[in-house]
Enzyme design. Structure first.
Site, PDB file in Angstrom:
ATOM      1  N   ASP A 184       0.885  -1.166   0.000  1.00  0.00           N
ATOM      2  CA  ASP A 184       0.000   0.000   0.000  1.00  0.00           C
ATOM      3  C   ASP A 184       0.922   1.216   0.000  1.00  0.00           C
ATOM      4  OD1 ASP A 184      -1.510   2.228   0.711  1.00  0.00           O
ATOM      5  OD2 ASP A 184      -2.820   1.124   2.075  1.00  0.00           O
TER       6      ASP A 184
ATOM      7  N   LYS B  46      -5.982  10.419  -1.313  1.00  0.00           N
ATOM      8  CA  LYS B  46      -4.991  11.201  -0.567  1.00  0.00           C
ATOM      9  C   LYS B  46      -4.144  12.058  -1.506  1.00  0.00           C
ATOM     10  CE  LYS B  46      -6.779   8.966   2.858  1.00  0.00           C
ATOM     11  NZ  LYS B  46      -6.188   7.729   3.378  1.00  0.00           N
TER      12      LYS B  46
HETATM   13  C1  LIG Z   1      -6.689   6.452   3.567  1.00  0.00           C
HETATM   14  C2  LIG Z   1      -5.920   5.222   3.408  1.00  0.00           C
HETATM   15  C3  LIG Z   1      -6.524   4.040   2.960  1.00  0.00           C
HETATM   16  C4  LIG Z   1      -7.998   3.973   2.659  1.00  0.00           C
HETATM   17  O1  LIG Z   1      -8.351   4.797   1.598  1.00  0.00           O
HETATM   18  P1  LIG Z   1      -9.831   5.370   1.358  1.00  0.00           P
HETATM   19  O2  LIG Z   1      -9.728   6.026   0.033  1.00  0.00           O
HETATM   20  O3  LIG Z   1     -10.109   6.306   2.486  1.00  0.00           O
HETATM   21  O4  LIG Z   1     -10.745   4.198   1.382  1.00  0.00           O
HETATM   22  C5  LIG Z   1      -5.746   2.914   2.820  1.00  0.00           C
HETATM   23  N1  LIG Z   1      -4.417   2.934   3.092  1.00  0.00           N
HETATM   24  C6  LIG Z   1      -3.807   4.049   3.533  1.00  0.00           C
HETATM   25  C7  LIG Z   1      -2.359   4.008   3.827  1.00  0.00           C
HETATM   26  C8  LIG Z   1      -4.529   5.228   3.698  1.00  0.00           C
HETATM   27  O5  LIG Z   1      -3.910   6.341   4.142  1.00  0.00           O
END
Ligand SMILES: *Cc1c(COP(=O)(O)O)cnc(C)c1O
Length: 405
Positions: free
Chosen positions: A182, A207
């Site tokens: 991720d 983000k």
């Molecule tokens: C925010 C976030 C998610 C989830 O993303 P959404 O678009 O809010 O569902 C997953 N992994 C990380 C590292 C994040 O910061």
């Protein structure tokens, strides 16, 4: 009879006017369905001999245009856009794993990913374990013969620890285990997982990539093309469809991603250095600073790319934390990251409120712990605002200590 004609032209679908010029901005295409010329043409489309869209849940042009841009950033091919970052995480886990499989994840994953690991996957017969992602030997200790996947984040939230990516990738490769990264926090500007042995890359596009806190989206790319179909089919079947409008907004946002990232990172580094040592501050956490616990690894993996995230801890309890936030009303106190402007979050009252206190303390998250997602505004403003906030926290901590004495 003649009076029926205008009604028909109001309701029937007319072809989009074509010209010899083309739009400079990407058109927004909200159509749920796409019409084909004949059953033969539709057959050819479904058979893959021609390219065309059929139904938006299965795919639409605004998602594809966005996916190609993120592919470019990640050095990927055929990436998929899904309705959220969590949709991306879920599609990978449930699209590729089944009952009897085992998955291992870093113990400081994003909160909802951690919840999926610890509370949901077991209901589907998928076994899970967590490990300390800063130390690959702790991964080796929890691997089982049926472990099929390891999921990690390069930089952890909110303590900004840097994962032992080389050790983890080597172990996954040796055991034939899929490595899922991720990459939301590090972003492809800081780290490109496919260049370092990852099999799957995930993003919360919500983000930094989209960057304006107005679109919720996710992204998945796989290295082995054979893994794309199961992830795609699971996402389409379970309805993880991205909204065309969100994709359109995110594409507009991503065009400035490199510029925003560089500026925000430069700001974060300068702000970290300006805050370090201020009275009332217990510590500043920024990956490329020499006082960071993983400094050498951060430099090795990220080069000078410390990113836009910065955490710090003020002395004093909740009273100091409240005073800090109240003293800086111009910075949005909001539990998110990656916005074009700076946002401030307090894990103890948001992301980590349900984490047992002992576990929070183990990773150093106290009442005085804050995380900043640094934006692109003038750094002088940021230094001014945070200096005021920390001074207010310091004063509140002193007052509380006097009251207790
Ligand atoms: C925010 C976030 C998610 C989830 O993303 P959404 O678009 O809010 O569902 C997953 N992994 C990380 C590292 C994040 O910061």
């Amino acid at each position: 009879m003649t009076d029926r004609k205008p009604l028909e032209t109001l309701v029937r679908r007319n072809p989009w006017p074509q010209g010899v010029s083309y739009p400079v901005a990407t058109p927004l295409q909200p159509s749920v369905v796409y019409a084909s010329e004949s059953p033969d043409a539709l057959d050819a489309q479904y058979g893959g001999q021609t390219h065309g869209y059929t139904y938006a849940r299965e795919g639409h042009p605004n998602a594809d245009v966005l996916a190609r841009r993120i592919d470019l950033l990640e050095g990927a091919e055929g990436g998929l856009i899904l309705g959220s970052g969590m949709a991306a995480v879920t599609a990978v886990l449930l699209g590729l794993l089944g009952a009897g499989d085992h998955v291992v994840a870093g113990d400081q994953l994003y909160g909802r990913s951690l919840r999926l690991m610890t509370q949901d996957l077991s209901r589907f017969g998928i076994g899970t374990a967590l490990f300390d992602s800063t130390d690959a030997s702790t991964l080796e200790a929890v691997l089982r013969p049926e472990t099929r996947m390891v999921m990690v984040e390069v930089v952890s939230n909110p303590t900004l620890r840097v994962a032992d990516m080389e050790g983890i990738a080597a172990l996954c490769k040796a055991r034939g285990i899929l490595l899922v990264v991720d990459n939301t926090f590090a972003t492809p500007r800081g780290y490109r997982p496919f260049d370092h042995g990852a099999d799957i890359v995930i993003h919360s596009v919500t983000k930094l990539l989209a960057g304006h806190s107005d679109a919720t989206l996710g992204y998945v790319a796989v290295r082995d093309p054979a893994l794309r179909k199961p992830v795609y089919d699971f996402a389409v079947t379970t309805g993880m469809t991205p909204s065309p409008f969100d994709c359109w907004l995110a594409e507009r946002g991503i065009m400035s991603f490199n510029l925003r990232y560089d500026r925000a990172e430069q700001n974060a580094r300068a702000l970290a250095d300006a805050l370090a040592g201020q009275p009332g501050l217990a510590r500043v956490i920024y990956p490329t600073r020499p006082d960071h616990p993983d400094h050498n690894r951060a430099i090795g993996l990220l080069g000078e790319r410390g990113g836009n995230m910065l955490s710090f801890e003020v002395k004093g309890g909740r009273a100091a934390a409240n005073a800090l936030v109240r003293a800086m009303p111009d910075v949005a106190f909001a539990p998110t990251l990656g916005d074009i402007g700076t946002t401030l979050s307090h894990p103890n009252s948001s992301s980590h409120r349900n984490v047992p206190q002992a576990d929070r303390e183990k990773v150093g998250i106290s009442e005085g712990f804050f995380r900043i997602s640094v934006g692109v505004e003038e750094v002088e403003l940021l230094i001014r605002d945070f200096t005021a906030g920390i001074a207010a926290a310091h004063a509140a901590a002193d007052a509380a200590a006097e009251g207790a004495a």
